[in-house]
Design an enzyme around this catalytic site. Structure first.
Site, PDB file in Angstrom:
ATOM      1  NE  ARG B 248       4.036  -9.649   0.391  1.00  0.00           N
ATOM      2  CZ  ARG B 248       2.952 -10.432   0.261  1.00  0.00           C
ATOM      3  NH1 ARG B 248       2.865 -11.293  -0.734  1.00  0.00           N
ATOM      4  NH2 ARG B 248       1.957 -10.339   1.119  1.00  0.00           N
ATOM      5  CG  HIS B 252       0.371  -9.095  -4.061  1.00  0.00           C
ATOM      6  ND1 HIS B 252       1.415  -9.657  -4.762  1.00  0.00           N
ATOM      7  CD2 HIS B 252      -0.517  -8.657  -4.995  1.00  0.00           C
ATOM      8  CE1 HIS B 252       1.157  -9.574  -6.061  1.00  0.00           C
ATOM      9  NE2 HIS B 252       0.002  -8.967  -6.224  1.00  0.00           N
ATOM     10  CE1 TYR B 260      -0.558 -12.470   2.814  1.00  0.00           C
ATOM     11  CE2 TYR B 260      -2.554 -11.337   2.118  1.00  0.00           C
ATOM     12  CZ  TYR B 260      -1.180 -11.438   2.116  1.00  0.00           C
ATOM     13  OH  TYR B 260      -0.432 -10.523   1.437  1.00  0.00           O
TER      14      TYR B 260
END
Lengths: 350, 328
Positions: B248, B252, B260
């Site tokens: 990715r 998100h 993170y």
């Protein structure tokens, strides 16, 4: 043979369970897209008898016993319906909705809208409702309001076998998801105890009953009592007793909660001036409030007394007989509701 | 099973379309959201989950599919939709909330439905799995051709829907392919924190179906594994689980600060971006010239530009159209 005798010979008294199965079989014979799946719908014929005989006639491909995987098979119903099939899927007890609600509420009920109408989801979701036989609060709820609340599903709740058959045929032919909520106490399963008045004459030939068309099952002029399923039978029993007191009660069987026949209810209340709504579902935020609101917001002046509701109190359904029977709606509570209205006056004087 | 040169070029070009599309959406999404980020503002409001880096999962599988095959995708759907052949102009318009969108603006980026190519997606983790099983059952009952592919992320493999759907597809021996796009992160939670097994391919064994782990984010390796799985499904062999390790390259969703991520991770992932990697392979193994490459890139850019222009210039629906299409 006299015509009376001929009618007696032709009479076919069916339980709701038999009427549902007969409708499904007739639709399966004429439409290869219709199939049934769910727990114990196969050789057993459904825990509540509503698929009896289907497995023998149509076989295991079209009458499919599923694993105990409601999330998967409810989702599968959405996928099959979107792909051109017409699944009839059984959720054995409505109380089990919690394990598969995403498939029902977020897919089945919303995909037509989210697709701008390009996707159709013609699923019939059969599920049992109701208590009264000490099965406690994970096997006795009605939850009519839960399903009627979210847009995108039609909600059916028959009170007798004639309606059960016609409404099932309509449900199967509908292009939308329909939740068909059958009350265990009306189903004609001896082991559950059953309301005998739900078992009525049912024509063998196929027929439909339109959604959104309430039935006036007893005419009257002094008070309107509105309900579905078991509520209708409680209302009819109350009406019998009220008649002995010289009170003429009109009983309206909604038959479908979505679409809701507000017109018939309003016309009846406009005639009688008094309204009692009976519901075995929880009282707050439910059908009783919706029916009363639909009268009040349209024309308060038709009411001669404050409307009453006889619904399940806002408690989980208890197991022990005295507690459960205390909480359930019954004809006596309906008569008490009428008595309360007698002493009160309508909006002009409130 | 290996792709032909033409199939490789199709995969490359489709990945480019997808990447340009996401980059363009990203830029437009930020319009009206600076200096203060507010998801409700700008020409594209709401959540936006970009698929940058995950394109191999889309093209390697969809290269084997026809419009008749069914795909259910996730909340991160654009790359799969493009590879499945969803109408790009109407998808773009839907993302903008326009009247000309696939759903007239009712669905948006997480609810893309194109029945012409049997594509749908949804905003809830694992939700498409049951419907894919049902679509496969439908084909079996009707005796009609077609397989169903359910895309999920690795986070969805810890949902009950995953386990129920695998069991149901296997016990009914249905033509379904479950594709796990393992990008190693469930929003901010690393796979190792959420998942008790090292990979999800292992879980296939519990349901009596083949499970293949495909590392490397390599479209050609995915093509090979998917080809076998889909051929197996088409010939009545039943379901397969494909567990694809992918990357990715975005957050998100847009606005995710990605604090993170371990330091340096994103740079390392970008250095192995699958699109230039495939370009290099095509040049080395298949004689793709610079001119050919330039023409492919221009064509991809042209398709995206045309779609975005269509979306931008389309009208919004009348507000009261919100009341339509609740029922069929």
């Amino acid at each position: 043979m006299s015509s009376v005798a001929a009618a007696a010979v032709n009479e076919r008294r069916l339980t709701i369970a038999r009427a549902m199965a007969e409708s499904i079989a007739q639709e399966m014979r004429i439409d290869p897209r219709v199939f049934v799946m769910g727990e114990d719908v196969g050789p057993l014929g459904g825990v509540f008898g509503n698929t009896r005989g289907l497995f023998d006639e149509f076989g295991a491909e079209r009458v499919r016993d599923t694993p105990i995987s409601e999330t998967a098979f409810m989702g599968a119903a959405v996928g099959a319906a979107s792909d051109g099939m017409r699944p009839i899927v059984e959720l054995m007890f409505v109380d089990f909705f919690g394990v598969c609600f995403d498939a029902i509420y977020n897919s089945m009920a919303k995909n037509t809208y989210f697709s701008g109408g390009t996707v159709k989801v013609p699923v019939v979701l059969m599920t049992s409702t109701g208590g009264g036989y000490s099965d406690a609060g994970q096997h006795s709820q009605c939850l009519y309001g839960t399903f009627a609340h979210l847009p995108g599903m039609k909600v059916v709740a028959p009170s007798n076998a004639y309606d059960a058959k016609g409404l099932m045929t309509t449900a199967i032919r509908d292009e939308n998801p329909v939740i068909y909520m059958y009350h265990k106490g009306l189903q004609g399963m001896g082991w559950l105890g059953t309301e005998p008045a739900a078992t009525v004459n049912v024509p063998e030939e196929s027929y439909t009953i339109p959604f959104g068309k309430a039935a006036i099952v007893r005419e009257g002029k002094d008070v309107t009592i509105v309900g579905v399923a078991m509520g209708v039978h409680n209302a009819l029993k109350a009406a019998e007793k009220l008649a002995t007191q010289g009170v003429s009660a009109e009983v309206v069987d909604l038959r479908t909660l979505v679409p809701l026949d507000r017109e018939t209810v309003f016309a009846s209340v406009a005639k009688t001036g008094k309204l009692i709504v009976v519901d075995e579902d929880y009282q707050s935020y439910g059908m009783t409030g919706e029916i009363i609101a639909s009268i009040v917001e349209r024309d308060l002046s038709v009411l001669k007394a404050a409307p009453q509701r006889v619904a399940y109190p806002d408690i989980p359904i208890p197991f022990t007989r005295p507690m459960e029977q205390f909480a359930l709606p019954n004809p006596e509570k309906i008569i008490e509701a009428y008595e309360k209205m007698k002493g009160r006056r309508g909006w002009r004087w409130m | 099973m290996l792709p032909t040169r033409d199939q490789k070029v199709w995969m490359y070009e489709t990945m480019l379309v997808s990447r340009y599309f996401e980059e363009t959406i990203e830029a437009i999404y930020l319009e009206g959201k600076k200096p203060v980020f507010n998801m409700a503002k700008g020409p594209i409001p709401g959540e936006m989950h970009l698929s940058n880096g995950q394109e191999p999962c889309a093209v390697g599988v969809c290269a084997h599919l026809t419009p008749k095959d069914v795909v259910t995708s996730t909340h991160r759907p654009h790359h799969v939709a493009i590879a499945k052949g969803v109408d790009l102009k109407r998808m773009a318009a839907e993302i903008f909330g326009k009247k000309t969108g696939l759903s007239g603006g009712r669905g948006g980026h997480m609810h893309i439905f194109d029945p012409d190519v049997n594509f749908s997606c949804s905003g809830i983790i694992g939700q498409g799995m049951g419907p894919a099983v049902g679509a496969a059952l439908s084909r079996k009952l009707q005796g009609k051709e077609g397989v169903a592919v359910a895309y999920i992320g690795e986070g969805a493999a810890n949902q009950g829907a995953f386990h129920e759907a695998l069991n149901l597809a296997a016990v009914w021996k249905l033509p379904v392919i479950f594709v796990v796009e393992d990008n190693a992160w469930g929003i901010s939670v690393a796979k190792a924190t959420s998942t008790a097994v090292p990979n999800n391919a292992m879980r296939a064994q519990a349901y009596g179906m083949p499970g293949h782990l495909i590392p490397g984010n390599d479209p050609i390796a995915i093509y090979s594994a998917a080809g076998e799985a889909i051929a197996r499904a088409r010939s009545g062999g039943g379901p397969t689980l494909l567990d694809i390790e992918t990357d990715r390259l975005a957050g998100h969703f847009m606005g995710d600060a990605e604090a993170y991520r371990p330091k340096g991770e994103l740079d390392a992932l970008r250095a192995r971006d699958p699109i230039p990697a495939l370009a290099r392979r095509l040049q080395a193994e298949d004689g793709l010239s610079d001119d050919d490459n330039g023409a492919i890139m221009a064509r991809a850019r042209g398709r995206v530009d045309e779609a975005i222009k269509f979306a931008r210039e389309s009208d919004y629906p009348a507000p009261e159209e919100a009341l339509d299409k609740v029922f069929a």
